[in-house]
Design an enzyme around this catalytic site. Structure first.
Site, PDB file in Angstrom:
ATOM      1  N   GLU A 109      17.425  25.010 -20.711  1.00 17.21           N
ATOM      2  CA  GLU A 109      16.167  25.424 -21.355  1.00 17.21           C
ATOM      3  C   GLU A 109      15.200  25.748 -20.233  1.00 17.21           C
ATOM      4  OE1 GLU A 109      15.818  25.919 -24.453  1.00 17.21           O
ATOM      5  OE2 GLU A 109      17.700  25.004 -25.086  1.00 17.21           O
TER       6      GLU A 109
ATOM      7  N   GLU B 147       5.693  33.496 -14.636  1.00 18.53           N
ATOM      8  CA  GLU B 147       5.349  32.362 -15.493  1.00 18.53           C
ATOM      9  C   GLU B 147       4.267  31.569 -14.761  1.00 18.53           C
ATOM     10  OE1 GLU B 147       8.032  28.971 -15.898  1.00 18.53           O
ATOM     11  OE2 GLU B 147       7.608  28.961 -18.045  1.00 18.53           O
TER      12      GLU B 147
ATOM     13  N   CYS C 197       6.645  25.529 -22.146  1.00 20.12           N
ATOM     14  CA  CYS C 197       7.579  26.635 -21.863  1.00 20.12           C
ATOM     15  C   CYS C 197       7.302  27.833 -22.744  1.00 20.12           C
ATOM     16  CB  CYS C 197       9.008  26.157 -22.039  1.00 20.12           C
ATOM     17  SG  CYS C 197       9.286  25.387 -23.633  1.00 20.12           S
TER      18      CYS C 197
ATOM     19  N   LYS D 286      17.799  11.893 -15.507  1.00 24.84           N
ATOM     20  CA  LYS D 286      16.858  11.930 -14.384  1.00 24.84           C
ATOM     21  C   LYS D 286      15.580  12.595 -14.892  1.00 24.84           C
ATOM     22  CE  LYS D 286      15.616  14.741 -11.174  1.00 24.84           C
ATOM     23  NZ  LYS D 286      14.181  14.411 -11.126  1.00 24.84           N
TER      24      LYS D 286
HETATM   25  P1  NAD Z   1      11.550  22.122 -12.261  1.00 24.26           P
HETATM   26  O1  NAD Z   1      12.643  23.116 -12.429  1.00 24.26           O
HETATM   27  O2  NAD Z   1      10.798  22.109 -11.009  1.00 24.26           O
HETATM   28  O3  NAD Z   1      12.109  20.637 -12.448  1.00 24.26           O
HETATM   29  C1  NAD Z   1      12.779  20.227 -13.637  1.00 24.26           C
HETATM   30  C2  NAD Z   1      13.627  19.023 -13.307  1.00 24.26           C
HETATM   31  O4  NAD Z   1      14.678  19.429 -12.441  1.00 24.26           O
HETATM   32  C3  NAD Z   1      12.890  17.895 -12.574  1.00 24.26           C
HETATM   33  O5  NAD Z   1      13.364  16.655 -13.047  1.00 24.26           O
HETATM   34  C4  NAD Z   1      13.302  18.122 -11.127  1.00 24.26           C
HETATM   35  O6  NAD Z   1      13.235  16.965 -10.334  1.00 24.26           O
HETATM   36  C5  NAD Z   1      14.741  18.582 -11.310  1.00 24.26           C
HETATM   37  N1  NAD Z   1      15.303  19.352 -10.195  1.00 24.26           N
HETATM   38  C6  NAD Z   1      14.654  20.090  -9.259  1.00 24.26           C
HETATM   39  N2  NAD Z   1      15.547  20.636  -8.394  1.00 24.26           N
HETATM   40  C7  NAD Z   1      16.784  20.239  -8.787  1.00 24.26           C
HETATM   41  C8  NAD Z   1      18.105  20.480  -8.315  1.00 24.26           C
HETATM   42  N3  NAD Z   1      18.343  21.241  -7.250  1.00 24.26           N
HETATM   43  N4  NAD Z   1      19.137  19.920  -8.969  1.00 24.26           N
HETATM   44  C9  NAD Z   1      18.921  19.164 -10.071  1.00 24.26           C
HETATM   45  N5  NAD Z   1      17.699  18.885 -10.559  1.00 24.26           N
HETATM   46  C10 NAD Z   1      16.642  19.428  -9.942  1.00 24.26           C
HETATM   47  O7  NAD Z   1      10.604  22.328 -13.531  1.00 24.26           O
HETATM   48  P2  NAD Z   1       9.233  21.556 -13.865  1.00 24.26           P
HETATM   49  O8  NAD Z   1       8.184  22.076 -12.949  1.00 24.26           O
HETATM   50  O9  NAD Z   1       9.479  20.094 -13.948  1.00 24.26           O
HETATM   51  O10 NAD Z   1       8.947  22.063 -15.355  1.00 24.26           O
HETATM   52  C11 NAD Z   1       8.340  23.261 -15.630  1.00 24.26           C
HETATM   53  C12 NAD Z   1       9.354  24.319 -15.978  1.00 24.26           C
HETATM   54  O11 NAD Z   1      10.161  23.872 -17.075  1.00 24.26           O
HETATM   55  C13 NAD Z   1       8.737  25.618 -16.451  1.00 24.26           C
HETATM   56  O12 NAD Z   1       9.416  26.721 -15.896  1.00 24.26           O
HETATM   57  C14 NAD Z   1       8.946  25.571 -17.960  1.00 24.26           C
HETATM   58  O13 NAD Z   1       8.941  26.831 -18.584  1.00 24.26           O
HETATM   59  C15 NAD Z   1      10.252  24.877 -18.072  1.00 24.26           C
HETATM   60  N6  NAD Z   1      10.405  24.265 -19.400  1.00 24.26           N
HETATM   61  C16 NAD Z   1      11.257  24.878 -20.310  1.00 24.26           C
HETATM   62  C17 NAD Z   1      11.387  24.357 -21.594  1.00 24.26           C
HETATM   63  C18 NAD Z   1      12.301  25.027 -22.620  1.00 24.26           C
HETATM   64  O14 NAD Z   1      12.564  24.410 -23.663  1.00 24.26           O
HETATM   65  N7  NAD Z   1      12.769  26.238 -22.375  1.00 24.26           N
HETATM   66  C19 NAD Z   1      10.671  23.221 -21.951  1.00 24.26           C
HETATM   67  C20 NAD Z   1       9.815  22.630 -21.016  1.00 24.26           C
HETATM   68  C21 NAD Z   1       9.702  23.165 -19.735  1.00 24.26           C
END
Ligand code: NAD
Length: 492
Positions: free
Chosen positions: A260, A394, A295, A184
């Site tokens: 992650e 963040e 991230c 997804k």
């Molecule tokens: P997010 O947590 O809002 O969403 C990530 C994904 O999870 C999306 O596909 C979203 O639709 C899905 N999602 C949301 N709620 C969910 C639920 N209840 N159950 C299952 N899936 C769900 O994050 P974002 O805004 O898309 O990305 C930014 C974040 O990602 C930042 O916090 C960033 O630090 C982190 N990030 C971490 C890494 C790493 O390697 N540590 C890499 C890239 C981004």
């Protein structure tokens, strides 16, 4: 020089799920908005529980029946290598699909995201036949051993900030290990991964082994996490969502998770750096790459008093350089912010921090690109209190918070964050200090005299504490997609 610019109108968007080797469209309930011009560029269907169930069951059936997990591992590797070659051949189309609704300018998707994606596929292809179990030390009338087996189907949930690369870090090792996978992507950046899945089928991946389901987190993501046939979950996103994913995995399994998550990574600069200008270049790139939407963004600068004035002055000069341009312009080098809501959130953290006493050294403000895009200029805040929102939260935007220190121990203490431990950077020419920093800093990655990953896929990435569990990349990411079976045989 060839002009790499394109017009969004030229790009055909695969707006649907990808199931059984074909695009599946439906009622387009979700509006996909391009941050490059603020316009709705397509509608997207949302997969509910039934469609997620279909995608997972299909992947499980194909994984069982196609021979993907039972064939010679080198045969799997051959398909993956062919896939990587197709990614290279279709780099322009993929780069455009990636750029159109994400924050990645076309020059960067062409030069970095797509080649990095292809090479990442090749990296995991190489593991297909490079690992195995062990023979145990038993009495000689017994033969004890461990063998590795795939889980069956893995669930992958990806964020919007590097849609193709992040998705591939979850799906490719899972497939290389013999699993099927259901992905997804973020509902904000749904298109490029559909093309990636099409290319996988063209390369010879059995249709239905890798499916893509579109939709929001609470609907599609939640259904995927809770599906009983998902053997393992790999998630990249915010810490808050990671906790929800882990909860769903526990309640519906329990099933293992790789998480992650977010970060608030420090960069420590000591008085013995050989060149302030070189370090300023590194620090600036570390907090402004993808407009801070990475991230591992190095968002907290901890600088020794002896170089603090010179370094902040050099950084302030660099903050005047970025120009806002639509990401599909070949000249664009500065990323938009993913959404207007996210830009508002960033500006609110900045204004709350100023209200709490932070001093603005460079102003993070809206930039006009002339066509409605969402852009923010880089900002620097001088912070004197660790409770300041800009020091704690963040931000996921181009904002650097600065603290000055006098003693080494003070720098190490300031570097620790109560929640996050994703990465840290240390800039110094003192080897003793480097060694103390490596041992003291509580972070999943420590970079010394550089900041950011290299293209060495073998180095795993992942955080401590609230920044996650497990690793992407490296041998560890491949092995996380296998479970261990113990076997004990007697001669009679
Ligand atoms: P997010 O947590 O809002 O969403 C990530 C994904 O999870 C999306 O596909 C979203 O639709 C899905 N999602 C949301 N709620 C969910 C639920 N209840 N159950 C299952 N899936 C769900 O994050 P974002 O805004 O898309 O990305 C930014 C974040 O990602 C930042 O916090 C960033 O630090 C982190 N990030 C971490 C890494 C790493 O390697 N540590 C890499 C890239 C981004």
């Amino acid at each position: 020089m060839t002009d790499i610019s394109f017009s969004p109108a030229e790009v055909q968007l695969p707006s649907g799920h990808f199931l059984g080797g074909r695009l599946v469209t439906g009622a387009e309930d979700i509006a996909v908005i391009s941050p490059g011009n603020g316009e709705v560029i397509a509608g997207l269907p949302e997969a509910g529980e039934n469609l997620v169930d279909e995608a997972v069951r299909l992947a499980a059936k194909v994984q069982q029946e196609s021979g993907w997990s039972t064939c010679a591992p080198r045969d799997r590797a051959r398909v993956l290598r062919r896939w990587a070659d197709l990614v290279d051949q279709h780099r322009v189309g993929l780069a455009r699909l990636e750029t159109i609704c994400s924050t990645r300018p076309i020059a960067e998707t062409l030069a970095w995201d797509i080649p990095f994606l292809a090479e990442g596929i090749r990296f995991f292809a190489e593991y297909c036949d490079k690992t195995g179990g062990e023979v145990a030390a038993t009495s000689s009338d017994l033969l004890g051993m461990t063998i590795h087996e795939p889980y069956g189907v893995t669930g992958a949930i990806a964020p919007w900030n590097f849609p193709l690369v992040m998705a591939s870090w979850k799906v490719v090792p899972a497939l290389a290990a013999g699993n099927g996978s259901v992905l997804k992507p973020s509902e904000m950046t749904p298109f490029s991964v559909v093309r990636l899945a099409e290319l996988a089928c063209e390369a010879g991946l059995p249709a239905g082994l890798f499916n893509v389901v579109q939709g929001t987190g609470p609907v599609t993501g939640e259904a995927l996490c809770r599906h009983p046939l998902i053997g393992k979950l790999s998630f990249t996103g915010s810490t808050r969502t990671g906790i929800a994913v882990m909860k769903a995995a526990a309640e519906s399994g329990p099933k293992p998770v790789t998480l992650e998550l977010g970060g608030k990574s420090p960069q420590l600069v000591f008085g013995d750096i050989p060149s302030v200008e070189d370090v300023a270049d590194r620090i600036f790139r570390a907090f402004t790459g993808n407009a801070g939407q990475v991230c591992v963004t190095g968002s907290r600068l901890i600088v020794h008093r002896s170089v603090a004035g010179q370094l902040t002055e050099a950084l302030i000069r660099r903050c005047a350089r970025p120009r806002a341009m639509a990401p599909w312009s070949g000249k664009a080098a500065w990323s938009p912010i993913i959404s207007a809501t996210q830009a508002d959130r960033i500006l609110k953290i900045v204004s709350d921090s100023q209200a709490a006493g932070a001093e603005s050294l460079a102003n993070c403000a809206r930039m006009d690109n002339g066509n409605g895009g969402v852009f923010l200029s880089p900002g620097i805040l001088s912070v004197s209190d660790t409770d300041c929102p800009a020091w704690q939260e963040e931000i996921f935007g181009p904002v650097l918070s600065v603290r000055v220190f006098d003693e080494e121990d003070e720098a190490f203490t300031l570097a620790q964050h109560p929640v996050y431990g994703l990465a840290a950077g240390v800039h110094t020419s003192n080897m003793g200090r480097v060694m103390r920093a490596i041992r003291t800093l509580k972070a999943g990655t420590v970079w010394v005299n550089r900041y950011g990953r290299s293209s060495d896929f073998v180095i795993p990435t992942g955080g401590y504490g609230g920044s996650g569990i497990g690793k992407d990349l490296g041998r560890q990411a491949f092995e996380a997609n296998l479970r261990l079976k113990s076997v004990l045989m007697a001669a009679g």
